[in-house]
Design an enzyme around this catalytic site. Structure first.
Site, PDB file in Angstrom:
ATOM      1  N   SER A 184       0.848  -1.575   0.351  1.00 16.75           N
ATOM      2  CA  SER A 184      -0.086   0.469  -0.161  1.00 16.75           C
ATOM      3  C   SER A 184       0.671   1.281   0.055  1.00 16.75           C
ATOM      4  O   SER A 184       0.233   2.405  -0.891  1.00 16.75           O
ATOM      5  CB  SER A 184      -0.998  -0.115   1.324  1.00 16.75           C
ATOM      6  N   HIS A 212      -5.266  -3.825  -1.711  1.00 11.16           N
ATOM      7  CA  HIS A 212      -5.118  -2.956  -2.663  1.00 11.16           C
ATOM      8  C   HIS A 212      -5.124  -3.025  -3.712  1.00 11.16           C
ATOM      9  O   HIS A 212      -5.138  -2.574  -5.052  1.00 11.16           O
ATOM     10  CB  HIS A 212      -3.786  -2.254  -2.775  1.00 11.16           C
ATOM     11  N   LYS A 243     -12.697  -0.951  -0.191  1.00 18.82           N
ATOM     12  CA  LYS A 243     -11.615  -0.702  -1.075  1.00 18.82           C
ATOM     13  C   LYS A 243     -12.603   0.072  -2.270  1.00 18.82           C
ATOM     14  O   LYS A 243     -13.616   0.511  -2.556  1.00 18.82           O
ATOM     15  CB  LYS A 243     -10.359  -0.361  -1.256  1.00 18.82           C
TER      16      LYS A 243
HETATM   17  C1  LIG Z   1      -6.667  -1.388   3.400  1.00 22.54           C
HETATM   18  C2  LIG Z   1      -5.882  -2.611   3.666  1.00 22.54           C
HETATM   19  C3  LIG Z   1      -6.906  -3.332   4.687  1.00 22.54           C
HETATM   20  C4  LIG Z   1      -7.845  -3.007   5.764  1.00 22.54           C
HETATM   21  O1  LIG Z   1      -8.809  -3.126   4.869  1.00 22.54           O
HETATM   22  P1  LIG Z   1     -10.042  -2.465   6.059  1.00 22.54           P
HETATM   23  O2  LIG Z   1     -11.048  -3.335   5.755  1.00 22.54           O
HETATM   24  O3  LIG Z   1     -10.497  -0.740   5.993  1.00 22.54           O
HETATM   25  O4  LIG Z   1     -10.266  -3.085   7.590  1.00 22.54           O
HETATM   26  C5  LIG Z   1      -6.406  -4.685   5.285  1.00 22.54           C
HETATM   27  N1  LIG Z   1      -4.949  -5.556   4.062  1.00 22.54           N
HETATM   28  C6  LIG Z   1      -4.539  -4.706   3.805  1.00 22.54           C
HETATM   29  C7  LIG Z   1      -3.184  -5.334   2.616  1.00 22.54           C
HETATM   30  C8  LIG Z   1      -5.144  -2.893   3.080  1.00 22.54           C
HETATM   31  O5  LIG Z   1      -4.302  -2.316   2.405  1.00 22.54           O
END
Ligand SMILES: *Cc1c(COP(=O)(O)O)cnc(C)c1O
Length: 403
Positions: A184, A212, A243
């Site tokens: 990320s 992502h 996301k």
């Molecule tokens: C954003 C993200 C999360 C967290 O996701 P949520 O559903 O908002 O808790 C977990 N792992 C990765 C790799 C992320 O980028």
């Protein structure tokens, strides 16, 4: 109120402010979209949302959520195994599994929750977990909870180091290797072909968190695994619905029937915490349907990434390379990155600066993220703001900008 306790907290907050690393929350008063209205800054272009496909305010996704609210009410008022599972949970989980090419999936209220509910459940005494050093915080915390497992970290993307770590835990069972699909803070992708091959060679279970990558990578947005042509080859996939897939909340673990059934029996967030709200399950289901029916959205996102990247390079900025929709620009110190994002906001571009401790000292960055529904006009306006701010803070020469 404990005055001494609060005074101690306030002292630390004041230190953050003095260092220029204090985070201010901004308040958006319209739906998440490429352009939003912000209480503090008026109308701004958003380049820091994970709304990669523009599904957060997609009419079909919003309507499905409303229908879900009407049909199921506000919530289950129970954990899943007592009386907290609606039929839409099963439909969504079947759909996620079909989407990713796994036997089954299980939803959680977030991917954070999924990652913290996974490792401790399946890794007891005699097991081992090997994790990339740049993995997401939720993987790190999830692995910490598996405190009976032998745990090791391999250097970011270093396959020789991963192999050495695998050799060091031979005899353990199970052995898990876990990686982000898309990193990320870098926008780079994991070397999944090598990781999958090493897992097969050493009898390890591969785990990819593709939060992502889902909706972004691969010809049809199925993620980093599709990008590498490895559908069906990764043992466990975790991901988020918060996301690209609607952006509300929710996460999942996808894998075999036996894995999902084990998590239903023993994963602590499943046993002791409520399910994903039905309205969110309904809108996430609709988001997957929209994505599946419109792979051109994924292509539009990719075109926007290429256009914006080229625009940044023309200004003289040097975004980190990578195939995802995350385009970070390393600027140096944390306070500098935060000051730059403040200047960009004044020019109508909302993009967050990240510094220590999220990324190593001296590699603070402005992380831009593109969206399929950003228009050329919006990207051009954002690039104009980047050009002006980059010059203002001395990141690029005046002559480059004018050429
Ligand atoms: C954003 C993200 C999360 C967290 O996701 P949520 O559903 O908002 O808790 C977990 N792992 C990765 C790799 C992320 O980028």
């Amino acid at each position: 109120m404990n005055a001494a306790f609060d005074a101690a907290l306030q002292k630390e907050l004041d230190a953050l402010k003095a260092a220029g690393t204090y985070k201010h929350l901004r308040h958006i008063t319209s739906p998440m979209a490429p352009s939003v209205h912000m209480e503090e800054a008026g109308d701004v272009i958003v380049l820091s949302s994970n709304n990669y496909l523009g599904l957060s305010d997609e009419p079909a996704v919003v309507a499905a959520g409303k229908e879900g609210l009407d049909r199921y009410g506000a919530g289950t008022a129970s954990v899943r195994f007592i009386c907290g599972t609606f039929d839409v949970h099963r439909r969504l989980e079947d759909r996620i599994a079909r989407f990713l090419g796994t036997e089954a999936s299980l939803t959680y209220v977030s991917c954070w929750n999924a990652n913290t509910g996974l490792f401790a459940t399946i890794c007891g005494e005699g097991s081992a977990i090997i994790s990339d050093e740049l993995n997401h915080a939720s993987i790190i915390d999830g692995v910490r909870l598996a405190n009976k497992a032998k745990r090791s970290v391999y250097k970011h993307g270093d396959m020789a180091d991963l192999e050495a770590k695998l050799q060091a835990v031979q005899g353990c069972a199970p052995i898990l290797v876990v990686t982000d699909g898309v990193f990320s803070m870098e926008g780079s992708v994991a070397n999944l072909p090598a990781i999958v091959a090493l897992c097969k060679k050493y009898g390890a279970v591969s785990v990819v968190d593709d939060s992502h990558g889902t909706g972004v990578m691969g010809a049809t947005g199925r993620g980093t695994i599709e990008h590498f042509g490895l559908t069906g080859e990764v043992d466990i996939i975790t991901g988020t619905l918060g996301k690209a897939l609607g952006g509300a909340a929710g996460g999942f673990v996808a894998g075999s029937h036996a894995l999902v059934d084990t998590l239903i029996q023993r994963s602590r967030p499943q046993l002791f915490s409520n399910a994903l709200p039905a309205t969110v399950a309904c809108s996430a289901l609709a988001a997957i349907e929209v994505l599946d029916a419109h792979p051109e959205r994924v292509r539009a996102l990719r075109e926007n990434v290429a256009y914006f990247r080229a625009g940044l390079e023309k200004i003289g900025l040097k975004p980190l390379p990578g195939p995802s929709a995350i385009v970070p620009i390393i600027v140096g110190e944390t306070a500098f990155a935060i000051a730059m994002s403040d200047k960009l906001l004044k020019r109508g571009v909302f993009v967050t600066g990240f510094g220590f401790p999220v990324v190593p000292e001296g590699t603070a960055r402005i992380r831009t993220q593109l969206c399929a529904t950003l228009t050329r006009e919006e990207m051009d306006r954002a690039l104009d703001a980047f050009a002006a701010v980059a010059k203002d803070v001395g990141l690029v020469e005046d002559s480059i900008i004018r050429s």
